[in-house]
Scaffold this motif. Structure first.
Motif, mmCIF file in Angstrom:
data_model
loop_
_atom_site.group_PDB
_atom_site.id
_atom_site.type_symbol
_atom_site.label_atom_id
_atom_site.label_comp_id
_atom_site.label_asym_id
_atom_site.label_seq_id
_atom_site.Cartn_x
_atom_site.Cartn_y
_atom_site.Cartn_z
ATOM 1 N N LEU A 107 -18.451 -59.324 96.641
ATOM 2 C CA LEU A 107 -19.400 -59.910 95.703
ATOM 3 C C LEU A 107 -20.740 -60.192 96.377
ATOM 4 N N ILE A 108 -20.701 -60.726 97.580
ATOM 5 C CA ILE A 108 -21.934 -61.033 98.317
ATOM 6 C C ILE A 108 -22.680 -59.750 98.650
ATOM 7 N N SER A 109 -21.972 -58.709 99.076
ATOM 8 C CA SER A 109 -22.648 -57.453 99.428
ATOM 9 C C SER A 109 -23.301 -56.808 98.207
ATOM 10 N N ALA A 110 -22.752 -57.064 97.010
ATOM 11 C CA ALA A 110 -23.323 -56.507 95.780
ATOM 12 C C ALA A 110 -24.325 -57.458 95.135
ATOM 13 N N ASN A 111 -24.645 -58.553 95.810
ATOM 14 C CA ASN A 111 -25.557 -59.572 95.274
ATOM 15 C C ASN A 111 -25.111 -60.077 93.903
ATOM 16 N N GLY A 112 -23.814 -60.170 93.700
ATOM 17 C CA GLY A 112 -23.264 -60.721 92.473
ATOM 18 C C GLY A 112 -23.219 -59.758 91.303
ATOM 19 N N LEU A 137 -15.727 -50.360 100.427
ATOM 20 C CA LEU A 137 -16.537 -50.801 99.290
ATOM 21 C C LEU A 137 -17.817 -51.501 99.754
ATOM 22 N N ILE A 138 -17.701 -52.370 100.746
ATOM 23 C CA ILE A 138 -18.885 -53.080 101.252
ATOM 24 C C ILE A 138 -19.877 -52.074 101.818
ATOM 25 N N ASP A 139 -19.389 -51.106 102.571
ATOM 26 C CA ASP A 139 -20.258 -50.081 103.136
ATOM 27 C C ASP A 139 -20.875 -49.223 102.033
ATOM 28 N N ALA A 140 -20.080 -48.894 101.013
ATOM 29 C CA ALA A 140 -20.576 -48.093 99.895
ATOM 30 C C ALA A 140 -21.684 -48.826 99.147
ATOM 31 N N ILE A 141 -21.547 -50.129 99.005
ATOM 32 C CA ILE A 141 -22.571 -50.924 98.319
ATOM 33 C C ILE A 141 -23.831 -50.999 99.171
ATOM 34 N N LYS A 142 -23.671 -51.260 100.468
ATOM 35 C CA LYS A 142 -24.839 -51.381 101.345
ATOM 36 C C LYS A 142 -25.578 -50.065 101.488
ATOM 37 N N ARG A 143 -24.842 -48.962 101.597
ATOM 38 C CA ARG A 143 -25.471 -47.650 101.807
ATOM 39 C C ARG A 143 -25.692 -46.877 100.518
#
Length: 183
Positions: A107-112, A137-143
């Motif tokens: 959730l934090i990596s996707a900014n909510g 998923l976190i990497d996919a969201i960041k990149r």
């Protein structure tokens, strides 16, 4: 971590593992413990008598760095009830078993933004062999991973009308019976 991989990270000037252990592993262990907020211990994994890999256990060492100042800006925390609802929603979206803390990290990596999480999870379902879904998923969201663009199908190789065969006639030809009747 395999020993060969560790050697490739550090210039391999050590002929024996004992030298590497003394000069690299133990020195790093002491420096990290004394100068940072983390420390580690390790376990040697052997094949026969030879050390083939090392398993690291990293822990927090908050006693040494009490006066450390955070280098990042703190993001405002969402309202507690809203946060709990989002975590439940994320756990419903992801069809694998994840903890509340892992859902919070996503959730934090996707900014909510729940829609981004849904989109990247759909990409994950199409990807091959993901061993760590939360990390992926976190990497996919960041990149900002994008789903693969499918190629338009121009034509099909087998796109033709099937021939009709008289199998009895074919069998007679193959066995040579048709020529026998002629004679």
């Amino acid at each position: 971590m395999p020993i060969d991989e560790l050697y490739s990270m550090v210039s391999n000037n050590y002929e024996r593992y004992t030298e590497f252990k003394k000069n690299v592993l133990e020195k790093c262990k002491e420096e990290l413990k004394n100068k940072t907020d983390i420390s580690f211990r390790y376990e040697e994994i052997k094949t026969g008598r030879k050390v083939t890999s090392i398993k690291f256990y990293i822990t927090s060492n908050k006693d040494t760095c009490k006066s450390e100042i955070a280098a990042t800006l703190a993001k405002p925390k969402p309202k507690p009830q809203q946060n709990i609802d989002h975590i439940k929603r994320i756990k419903e979206i992801i069809k694998e078993e994840i903890t509340d803390q892992e859902a919070q990290s996503i959730l934090i990596s996707a900014n909510g933004d729940i829609n981004i999480i849904k989109e990247k999870y759909r990409c994950a379902q199409r990807a091959a062999k993901i061993t760590n879904m939360v990390g992926w998923l976190i990497d996919a969201i960041k990149r900002d991973y994008q789903p693969p663009i499918s190629k338009a199908k121009v034509g099909k190789f087998n796109d033709y009308a099937q021939r009709e065969y008289d199998f009895d006639k074919l069998e007679k030809k193959l066995l040579g019976w048709e020529q026998m009747n002629v004679i």
